[in-house]
Design a protein around this motif. Sequence first.
Motif, short mmCIF file in Angstrom:
data_model
loop_
_atom_site.label_atom_id
_atom_site.label_comp_id
_atom_site.label_asym_id
_atom_site.label_seq_id
_atom_site.Cartn_x
_atom_site.Cartn_y
_atom_site.Cartn_z
N GLN A 218 10.52 15.13 45.41
CA GLN A 218 12.03 15.29 44.89
C GLN A 218 12.01 16.20 43.84
O GLN A 218 11.45 15.90 42.86
CB GLN A 218 12.51 13.98 44.71
CG GLN A 218 14.04 13.86 44.48
CD GLN A 218 14.43 12.59 44.28
OE1 GLN A 218 13.70 11.45 44.01
NE2 GLN A 218 15.81 12.26 44.29
N GLU A 219 12.66 17.47 44.01
CA GLU A 219 12.77 18.34 42.69
C GLU A 219 13.64 19.23 43.27
O GLU A 219 14.56 19.15 43.87
CB GLU A 219 11.28 19.11 42.74
CG GLU A 219 10.83 19.60 44.16
CD GLU A 219 9.51 20.16 43.96
OE1 GLU A 219 9.29 21.44 43.86
OE2 GLU A 219 8.56 19.46 44.09
N GLY A 220 14.00 20.21 42.20
CA GLY A 220 15.04 21.13 42.24
C GLY A 220 14.51 22.73 42.88
O GLY A 220 13.50 23.07 42.82
N LYS A 221 15.62 23.08 43.34
CA LYS A 221 15.20 24.69 43.76
C LYS A 221 16.24 25.61 43.53
O LYS A 221 17.47 25.16 43.20
CB LYS A 221 15.35 24.43 45.48
CG LYS A 221 13.95 23.94 46.16
CD LYS A 221 14.08 23.93 47.60
CE LYS A 221 12.96 23.42 48.36
NZ LYS A 221 11.62 24.30 48.12
N HIS A 222 15.71 26.76 43.46
CA HIS A 222 16.78 27.86 42.90
C HIS A 222 16.91 29.14 44.25
O HIS A 222 15.90 29.59 44.49
CB HIS A 222 16.52 28.59 41.66
CG HIS A 222 17.45 29.63 41.27
ND1 HIS A 222 17.12 30.89 40.44
CD2 HIS A 222 18.77 30.02 42.06
CE1 HIS A 222 18.21 31.56 40.47
NE2 HIS A 222 19.24 31.24 41.35
N LEU A 223 18.00 29.11 44.90
CA LEU A 223 18.11 29.64 46.08
C LEU A 223 19.39 30.64 45.89
O LEU A 223 19.90 30.69 45.09
CB LEU A 223 18.33 28.88 47.38
CG LEU A 223 17.45 27.46 47.64
CD1 LEU A 223 17.93 26.80 48.84
CD2 LEU A 223 16.15 27.88 47.98
N LYS A 224 19.00 31.88 47.01
CA LYS A 224 20.08 32.72 46.87
C LYS A 224 20.43 33.25 48.15
O LYS A 224 19.57 33.74 48.93
CB LYS A 224 19.54 33.98 46.18
CG LYS A 224 20.67 35.09 45.76
CD LYS A 224 20.54 36.30 44.66
CE LYS A 224 21.57 37.11 44.48
NZ LYS A 224 21.30 38.18 43.72
N HIS A 225 21.76 32.69 48.80
CA HIS A 225 22.16 33.26 50.00
C HIS A 225 23.06 34.48 50.04
O HIS A 225 23.61 34.88 48.94
CB HIS A 225 23.21 31.85 50.31
CG HIS A 225 23.51 31.84 51.99
ND1 HIS A 225 24.44 32.82 52.42
CD2 HIS A 225 22.99 31.42 52.84
CE1 HIS A 225 24.84 32.83 53.54
NE2 HIS A 225 23.78 31.87 53.98
N PRO A 226 22.85 35.11 51.19
CA PRO A 226 23.19 36.48 51.06
C PRO A 226 24.83 36.58 51.04
O PRO A 226 25.38 37.74 50.79
CB PRO A 226 22.68 37.26 52.33
CG PRO A 226 22.27 35.99 53.21
CD PRO A 226 21.75 34.92 52.22
N GLN A 227 25.33 35.15 51.34
CA GLN A 227 26.96 35.57 51.36
C GLN A 227 27.60 34.83 50.09
O GLN A 227 28.37 35.14 49.67
CB GLN A 227 27.27 34.79 52.71
CG GLN A 227 27.07 35.92 53.99
CD GLN A 227 27.46 35.13 55.21
OE1 GLN A 227 26.83 34.41 55.71
NE2 GLN A 227 28.68 35.60 55.78
N VAL A 228 27.11 33.78 49.93
CA VAL A 228 27.50 32.82 48.82
C VAL A 228 26.63 32.93 47.41
O VAL A 228 27.29 32.54 46.48
CB VAL A 228 27.75 31.42 49.19
CG1 VAL A 228 28.56 31.33 50.39
CG2 VAL A 228 26.26 30.92 49.49
N GLY A 229 25.73 33.68 47.33
CA GLY A 229 24.92 33.82 46.05
C GLY A 229 24.17 32.77 45.85
O GLY A 229 23.53 31.94 46.57
N ASP A 230 23.80 32.45 44.54
CA ASP A 230 22.98 31.67 43.84
C ASP A 230 23.22 30.19 44.13
O ASP A 230 24.46 29.89 44.18
CB ASP A 230 22.93 31.79 42.38
CG ASP A 230 22.45 33.14 41.69
OD1 ASP A 230 21.15 33.32 42.36
OD2 ASP A 230 22.70 33.82 40.98
#
Length: 290
Positions: A218-230
Amino acid sequence: MSNGTPLGDFLRARREALKPHDVGLPEHGRRRVPGLRREEVALLAGVSSDYYIRLEQGRENSPSPQVLDAVAQALKLDAEATDHLNRLCLTASQRPRDWGETDVSGQLLQLMDGWDHTPAFVLGPALDILAGNSLATALHSGFEKFDNLARMVFVDPAGREFYQEWERAAHSCVAEIRAAYGHDPESARIAEVVAELSGQSEEFAEIWQLHNVKSKSQEGKHLKHPQVGDLHIKFAAFTVNGAPHQQLVVYQAEPAGPTAAAFETLRALAAQPRQAQAAAPVTDLAGDER
């Protein structure tokens, strides 16, 4: 995957990752081998050098729990790596059967489909995506295929843009497959994935040889989607009752935050093809609308 034994490969990798000063030993002159010598591990574990050499070479088939515990302490293994060490010593008859089962229960599929605001998917031991709900599919729509997390991280060009902490994601993926490998070293699917990714990614091959072990937690992630961003998400992984080799992974957003709003946008985008299909006129074989 290797010319040695699973146990020997693991011990060798973890021995080579340690320096004498890590375990309180003096370091004199130039050393011919990386990390600790076998004799030094034997000394720290309180066993004979000959015994430890046999263990690392795969010629000692039934080390006692006391010996394994001593070796784990000598190599400074954490609890998860120590469990992995013990699993590598199990015989085939002692291992769970049907570890590679890929069927996902209908009840679990129905449960995930009901989570409209939460991406959820089921992983197999080699990080194959066995099932996912519509929001999970939309979340990973920038990839060529939503099929295997490790392949997506290391081989798909979208991986380095999607995972904003790529190196962390890469090490995590490999450590998770390594943990699954400890449960089933004879797994044909794990061997296939490791061979494929090792051939396509030097980085995967290098990290695989580190023999680090870590299950999903269980932890956090920083993702970036091409359509909705961070996207800043928290996730949790759960063992599936009746299929302990499968993991249910659930992504969550902070309520009323930017990521929650982005999830809502993704949900709307995912629904558009279905809405368009439902609104389209039905055409018979003759081409007449009805």
